[in-house]
Design a protein around this motif. Sequence first.
Motif, PDB file in Angstrom:
ATOM      1  N   ARG A  48       0.701  -1.255  -0.231  1.00 18.68           N
ATOM      2  CA  ARG A  48      -0.121  -0.109   0.014  1.00 18.68           C
ATOM      3  C   ARG A  48       1.316   1.201  -0.157  1.00 18.68           C
ATOM      4  N   GLY A  49       0.419   2.369  -0.792  1.00 21.20           N
ATOM      5  CA  GLY A  49       1.517   3.138  -0.962  1.00 21.20           C
ATOM      6  C   GLY A  49       2.533   3.557  -1.827  1.00 21.20           C
ATOM      7  N   LYS A  50       3.113   2.074  -2.143  1.00 28.30           N
ATOM      8  CA  LYS A  50       3.928   2.693  -3.381  1.00 28.30           C
ATOM      9  C   LYS A  50       3.819   2.840  -4.976  1.00 28.30           C
ATOM     10  N   TYR A  51       2.555   2.891  -5.443  1.00 27.30           N
ATOM     11  CA  TYR A  51       2.370   3.404  -6.695  1.00 27.30           C
ATOM     12  C   TYR A  51       0.810   4.973  -6.203  1.00 27.30           C
ATOM     13  N   ASP A  52       1.131   5.410  -7.340  1.00 24.29           N
ATOM     14  CA  ASP A  52       0.314   6.230  -7.050  1.00 24.29           C
ATOM     15  C   ASP A  52      -0.961   5.963  -8.028  1.00 24.29           C
ATOM     16  N   LEU A  53      -0.463   5.358  -9.375  1.00 23.19           N
ATOM     17  CA  LEU A  53      -1.239   4.785 -10.304  1.00 23.19           C
ATOM     18  C   LEU A  53      -0.860   3.598 -11.069  1.00 23.19           C
ATOM     19  N   ILE A  54      -1.687   2.743 -10.898  1.00 21.27           N
ATOM     20  CA  ILE A  54      -1.777   1.071 -11.891  1.00 21.27           C
ATOM     21  C   ILE A  54      -2.385   0.984 -12.903  1.00 21.27           C
ATOM     22  N   LEU A  55      -1.726   0.693 -14.118  1.00 16.76           N
ATOM     23  CA  LEU A  55      -1.934   0.394 -15.402  1.00 16.76           C
ATOM     24  C   LEU A  55      -2.622  -1.080 -15.598  1.00 16.76           C
ATOM     25  N   MET A  56      -3.406  -1.905 -15.461  1.00 16.43           N
ATOM     26  CA  MET A  56      -3.330  -3.518 -15.599  1.00 16.43           C
ATOM     27  C   MET A  56      -4.034  -3.612 -17.048  1.00 16.43           C
ATOM     28  N   ASP A  57      -3.249  -4.710 -17.294  1.00 15.64           N
ATOM     29  CA  ASP A  57      -3.435  -5.371 -18.874  1.00 15.64           C
ATOM     30  C   ASP A  57      -4.594  -6.241 -17.988  1.00 15.64           C
ATOM     31  N   THR A  78      -7.604   2.392  -2.572  1.00 13.67           N
ATOM     32  CA  THR A  78      -7.884   4.170  -2.739  1.00 13.67           C
ATOM     33  C   THR A  78      -6.725   4.148  -4.422  1.00 13.67           C
ATOM     34  N   VAL A  79      -5.609   3.672  -4.545  1.00 16.52           N
ATOM     35  CA  VAL A  79      -4.902   3.832  -5.349  1.00 16.52           C
ATOM     36  C   VAL A  79      -5.672   3.759  -7.143  1.00 16.52           C
ATOM     37  N   PRO A  80      -5.383   4.822  -7.953  1.00 14.70           N
ATOM     38  CA  PRO A  80      -6.127   4.332  -8.567  1.00 14.70           C
ATOM     39  C   PRO A  80      -5.407   3.718  -9.765  1.00 14.70           C
ATOM     40  N   ILE A  81      -6.712   2.803 -10.598  1.00 15.85           N
ATOM     41  CA  ILE A  81      -5.793   1.589 -11.461  1.00 15.85           C
ATOM     42  C   ILE A  81      -6.579   2.112 -12.828  1.00 15.85           C
ATOM     43  N   THR A  82      -6.317   1.156 -13.362  1.00 14.85           N
ATOM     44  CA  THR A  82      -6.667   1.549 -15.321  1.00 14.85           C
ATOM     45  C   THR A  82      -6.688   0.064 -15.983  1.00 14.85           C
ATOM     46  N   PHE A  83      -7.421  -0.198 -15.996  1.00 13.22           N
ATOM     47  CA  PHE A  83      -7.719  -1.480 -16.947  1.00 13.22           C
ATOM     48  C   PHE A  83      -7.107  -0.692 -18.524  1.00 13.22           C
ATOM     49  N   ALA A 119      -4.747  10.270 -11.645  1.00 16.03           N
ATOM     50  CA  ALA A 119      -3.996  10.083 -10.984  1.00 16.03           C
ATOM     51  C   ALA A 119      -2.959  11.270  -9.783  1.00 16.03           C
ATOM     52  N   HIS A 120      -2.868  12.285 -10.142  1.00  9.97           N
ATOM     53  CA  HIS A 120      -2.257  13.731 -10.065  1.00  9.97           C
ATOM     54  C   HIS A 120      -3.295  14.274  -8.705  1.00  9.97           C
ATOM     55  N   GLU A 121      -4.898  14.351  -9.282  1.00  7.97           N
ATOM     56  CA  GLU A 121      -5.534  15.263  -8.573  1.00  7.97           C
ATOM     57  C   GLU A 121      -6.282  13.941  -7.399  1.00  7.97           C
ATOM     58  N   VAL A 122      -5.778  12.841  -7.618  1.00  5.28           N
ATOM     59  CA  VAL A 122      -6.003  12.178  -6.429  1.00  5.28           C
ATOM     60  C   VAL A 122      -4.624  12.391  -5.446  1.00  5.28           C
ATOM     61  N   LEU A 123      -3.330  11.810  -6.170  1.00  5.29           N
ATOM     62  CA  LEU A 123      -2.427  12.087  -5.212  1.00  5.29           C
ATOM     63  C   LEU A 123      -2.008  13.844  -4.300  1.00  5.29           C
ATOM     64  N   HIS A 124      -2.577  14.443  -4.982  1.00  2.00           N
ATOM     65  CA  HIS A 124      -2.107  15.749  -4.853  1.00  2.00           C
ATOM     66  C   HIS A 124      -3.484  15.918  -3.234  1.00  2.00           C
ATOM     67  N   LYS A 125      -4.684  15.644  -3.613  1.00  2.75           N
ATOM     68  CA  LYS A 125      -6.166  15.356  -1.980  1.00  2.75           C
ATOM     69  C   LYS A 125      -4.927  14.219  -1.214  1.00  2.75           C
ATOM     70  N   SER A 126      -4.333  13.425  -1.797  1.00  8.61           N
ATOM     71  CA  SER A 126      -3.413  12.564  -0.505  1.00  8.61           C
ATOM     72  C   SER A 126      -2.871  12.910   0.296  1.00  8.61           C
ATOM     73  N   SER A 127      -2.085  14.420   0.461  1.00 13.37           N
ATOM     74  CA  SER A 127      -1.076  15.357   0.960  1.00 13.37           C
ATOM     75  C   SER A 127      -1.712  15.558   2.377  1.00 13.37           C
ATOM     76  N   ILE A 128      -0.489  16.255   2.923  1.00 15.05           N
ATOM     77  CA  ILE A 128      -0.236  17.271   4.206  1.00 15.05           C
ATOM     78  C   ILE A 128       0.334  18.648   3.733  1.00 15.05           C
ATOM     79  N   PRO A 129      -0.450  19.880   3.686  1.00 15.54           N
ATOM     80  CA  PRO A 129      -0.150  20.919   4.004  1.00 15.54           C
ATOM     81  C   PRO A 129       1.046  21.671   4.736  1.00 15.54           C
ATOM     82  N   ILE A 130       2.141  21.713   4.041  1.00 18.93           N
ATOM     83  CA  ILE A 130       2.655  22.363   5.484  1.00 18.93           C
ATOM     84  C   ILE A 130       3.805  23.930   5.055  1.00 18.93           C
TER      85      ILE A 130
END
Length: 237
Positions: A48-57, A78-83, A119-130
């Motif tokens: 979990r958390g290794k990838y921000d997007l998985i493209l799966m055949d 939660t990780v975005p997956i595309t078939f 995937a970039h939008e999901v990543l941005h939402k899964s961030s902490i602002p500092i």
Amino acid sequence: MDEILRIAICEDEEVSRKLTLGLIHKIEQEVNIESFTDGSSFLSEFYRGKYDLILMDIFMPGITGVETVKRIRKIDDTVPITFLTSSAEHALDGYKYHVDRYLIKPLQVAQLKEVLEFAHEVLHKSSIPITCDRKEVFVPLSSILYLEQTDHYVIFHLTEDRDLITTGKITALLQNLPSPDFVQCHQSYCVNIRKATDFDIELRTLTMENGGTVYIRRQDVSRIRALWDEIHSPIQI
């Protein structure tokens, strides 16, 4: 800070895999890509958390793409997956396992660009602002290895040998970090337990992906060990 998408491509056909890689590199987006030729090899490396997007055949020898996604969702919902497929017959499986996109081959740049933007939008939402150097930056949660308290500052130790420093206390920042992935294990440390690679019960330490050492309070050893065992149990293939 720039957010680099970490992408996994699981595709058994070399021609299709190279085509997908070529199309992605035409898009103006920083990426790190890992390629796999079958579901078993992918699952042996995945956490979990290794990838921000998985493209799966979908159609692969051995474990199919559908079965691989089914097992992915047991540990990461939660990780975005595309078939990636030449047929739409498994669209229902995509819905069942919360697959975000369904692309029919041959792929087009515009299709992949939209997937990367999502995937970039999901990543941005899964961030902490500092606040860092008087600027607000969004730190992806999946890039955080551990936090270290030094006087009135907190050091964010990140993947790819990056550090960010902000003022404040770990206890305050912990309120914006998801549990149980992030846990304060010492007065001076908060660790992303999924980014730990070794647990030494005698020394009461965790070794992180970057080689860093995180210390554990004596009274927290049992709790941290339970989290370690739960998160780092091998996937059943």
